[in-house]
Write an enzyme that holds these catalytic residues in place. Structure first.
Site, PDB file in Angstrom:
ATOM      1  N   HIS A  45       0.827  -1.216   0.000  1.00 20.44           N
ATOM      2  CA  HIS A  45       0.000   0.000   0.000  1.00 20.44           C
ATOM      3  C   HIS A  45       0.863   1.270   0.000  1.00 20.44           C
ATOM      4  O   HIS A  45       2.020   1.214  -0.380  1.00 20.44           O
ATOM      5  CB  HIS A  45      -0.991  -0.043   1.171  1.00 20.44           C
ATOM      6  CG  HIS A  45      -1.694  -1.367   1.244  1.00 20.44           C
ATOM      7  ND1 HIS A  45      -2.721  -1.704   0.404  1.00 20.44           N
ATOM      8  CD2 HIS A  45      -1.460  -2.457   2.017  1.00 20.44           C
ATOM      9  CE1 HIS A  45      -3.118  -2.955   0.676  1.00 20.44           C
ATOM     10  NE2 HIS A  45      -2.368  -3.426   1.645  1.00 20.44           N
TER      11      HIS A  45
ATOM     12  N   GLU B 232      -2.380   0.471   7.740  1.00 19.47           N
ATOM     13  CA  GLU B 232      -1.464  -0.590   7.299  1.00 19.47           C
ATOM     14  C   GLU B 232      -0.261  -0.017   6.553  1.00 19.47           C
ATOM     15  O   GLU B 232       0.875  -0.470   6.738  1.00 19.47           O
ATOM     16  CB  GLU B 232      -2.229  -1.579   6.413  1.00 19.47           C
ATOM     17  CG  GLU B 232      -1.371  -2.734   5.919  1.00 19.47           C
ATOM     18  CD  GLU B 232      -2.134  -3.669   4.980  1.00 19.47           C
ATOM     19  OE1 GLU B 232      -3.324  -3.428   4.736  1.00 19.47           O
ATOM     20  OE2 GLU B 232      -1.505  -4.637   4.508  1.00 19.47           O
TER      21      GLU B 232
ATOM     22  N   HIS C 206       2.744  -7.077   4.442  1.00 18.01           N
ATOM     23  CA  HIS C 206       1.385  -6.610   4.720  1.00 18.01           C
ATOM     24  C   HIS C 206       1.011  -6.886   6.162  1.00 18.01           C
ATOM     25  O   HIS C 206       1.683  -7.641   6.863  1.00 18.01           O
ATOM     26  CB  HIS C 206       0.369  -7.297   3.797  1.00 18.01           C
ATOM     27  CG  HIS C 206       0.468  -6.830   2.384  1.00 18.01           C
ATOM     28  ND1 HIS C 206      -0.444  -5.972   1.818  1.00 18.01           N
ATOM     29  CD2 HIS C 206       1.402  -7.076   1.427  1.00 18.01           C
ATOM     30  CE1 HIS C 206      -0.086  -5.715   0.570  1.00 18.01           C
ATOM     31  NE2 HIS C 206       1.043  -6.378   0.308  1.00 18.01           N
TER      32      HIS C 206
ATOM     33  N   GLU D 283       1.668 -11.618   5.938  1.00 18.27           N
ATOM     34  CA  GLU D 283       0.635 -10.862   6.671  1.00 18.27           C
ATOM     35  C   GLU D 283       0.971 -10.994   8.146  1.00 18.27           C
ATOM     36  O   GLU D 283       0.725 -12.031   8.772  1.00 18.27           O
ATOM     37  CB  GLU D 283      -0.757 -11.445   6.403  1.00 18.27           C
ATOM     38  CG  GLU D 283      -1.227 -11.322   4.952  1.00 18.27           C
ATOM     39  CD  GLU D 283      -1.952 -10.004   4.656  1.00 18.27           C
ATOM     40  OE1 GLU D 283      -1.962  -9.114   5.544  1.00 18.27           O
ATOM     41  OE2 GLU D 283      -2.507  -9.879   3.553  1.00 18.27           O
TER      42      GLU D 283
HETATM   43 ZN   LIG Z   1      -2.301  -5.273   2.663  1.00 20.13          ZN
END
Ligand SMILES: [Zn+2]
Length: 265
Positions: free
Chosen positions: A10, A24, A79, A144
Site C-alpha cells: 500500500h 497498514e 502486509h 501478513e
Molecule cells: Zn495489505
C-alpha cells in the site's frame, strides 16, 4: 550477491487496512525500513531495494516491473492483516510457475522462521492469485504480520521495538532461505550513520522538506518514529557505513542551506 526486493504494501492514497487508529501503509513502511537496515547491516553480499521508501502511491505494476528489471532473487511483500483473527500467514502464487519448487522451499523457511521467532499463532502457508505473486519473475512471498483490527496486536503495532522484531524475524528467515553469511563482528561494531535533516510532527512538513532536498539533488525519505508517545516524521538524507561519508554529506547539505545531524543506528 543476493538481491532482496522489499515491497511495503500500500502507500499514498491507498492506506490498506485501517483500524484502531493505525494504517497498514505506515506499518508496512516501518517494517520495510527496519528490514532493509537490518539486512544491510547484519549480512554479507546482500543488496536491498524497496518498492517505496516513503508514503507515496506506487501501482502494483510499477512495483513488480522494478523488481523484474532489477533481477531480484526474492520479492517480499509486507502486509498487515485485517478482518478478524490473529497471528501470521504467508502467500505464494496459486498457479503453475517456473520456479515453483524453489519458491515453496524459500517460503517455508521464511514462514517457519518468522513464526518461531515471533512465537506467533500460525495461520498457515497459503496460496493466492495476487498481482505481486503472479507478475514477478523471481520467487515471490507475501507476508501478513498480525491483525490491525485485533486489539492486542494493534497495541503491539504501536511499539517501534515490536515492529523491529517483526522485521528481524523476516531478515532471519531470508538469511536462512538464502544462506546469507553474517557480517563479521568488527563490521557490526561500526554503526550505520544516518543524516537527519529534521524531525516534524506533521507529515506534510516533512514532505515539503523532502521536496526541497530533491530540488537541490538530494534523495531523501521520511522515517516515522515514536518518542514519548508522540509520532515524528524524520527526514533522512543518506545512510552511511563510514562516519566520514556522513560528515561529508552534512557539509554538502550545509553549503546548500540545510542544517543536519548524524544519528547512529
Ligand atoms: Zn495489505
Amino acid at each position: 550477491m543476493v538481491k532482496i526486493y522489499i515491497d511495503p504494501g500500500h502507500g499514498g492514497n491507498d492506506p490498506g487496512a485501517v483500524s484502531n487508529g493505525l494504517s497498514e501503509k505506515n506499518l508496512t513502511l516501518q517494517i520495510g525500513h527496519f528490514l532493509s537496515d537490518y539486512l544491510n547491516k547484519n549480512y554479507q553480499d546482500v543488496s536491498v531495494q524497496m518498492s517505496r521508501t516513503k508514503d507515496e502511491t506506487v501501482s502494483l505494476r510499477e512495483r513488480t516491473n522494478k523488481a523484474n528489471n532489477w533481477g531480484a532473487d526474492l520479492y517480499l511483500s509486507i502486509h498487515v492483516n485485517a478482518g478478524g483473527g490473529s497471528g501470521f500467514e504467508s502467500y505464494i502464487f496459486n498457479g503453475q510457475f517456473a520456479n515453483q519448487s524453489r519458491t515453496k522451499q524459500l517460503r517455508s523457511q521464511i514462514h517457519d522462521t518468522i513464526v518461531s521467532e515471533m512465537n506467533w499463532n500460525d495461520r498457515g502457508k497459503k496460496e493466492a492469485n495476487f498481482h505481486v505473486l503472479r507478475e514477478t519473475r523471481m520467487s515471490a512471498v507475501l507476508t501478513e504480520s498480525g491483525f490491525i483490527d485485533h486489539r492486542q496486536e494493534a497495541r503491539l503495532m504501536r511499539n517501534n521495538d515490536w515492529l523491529k522484531k517483526v522485521a528481524v524475524s523476516h531478515a532471519k528467515g531470508i538469511a536462512r532461505a538464502f544462506n546469507l553469511k553474517e557480517t563479521s563482528q568488527s563490521l557490526l561494531d561500526d554503526p550505520l550513520y544516518r543524516v537527519v535533516v529534521g524531525s516534524f510532527l506533521k507529515e506534510k512538513n516533512a514532505r515539503e522538506k523532502v521536496d526541497l532536498l530533491k530540488k537541490k539533488g538530494y534523495e531523501s525519505y521520511i522515517f516515522p518514529f515514536a518518542q514519548q508517545n508522540k509520532r515524528y516524521y524524520r527526514v533522512i538524507a543518506g545512510a552511511f557505513r563510514q562516519r566520514e561519508n556522513a560528515n561529508r554529506r552534512v557539509n554538502d547539505l550545509k553549503k546548500d542551506g540545510f542544517e543536519s545531524f548524524i544519528v547512529e543506528v
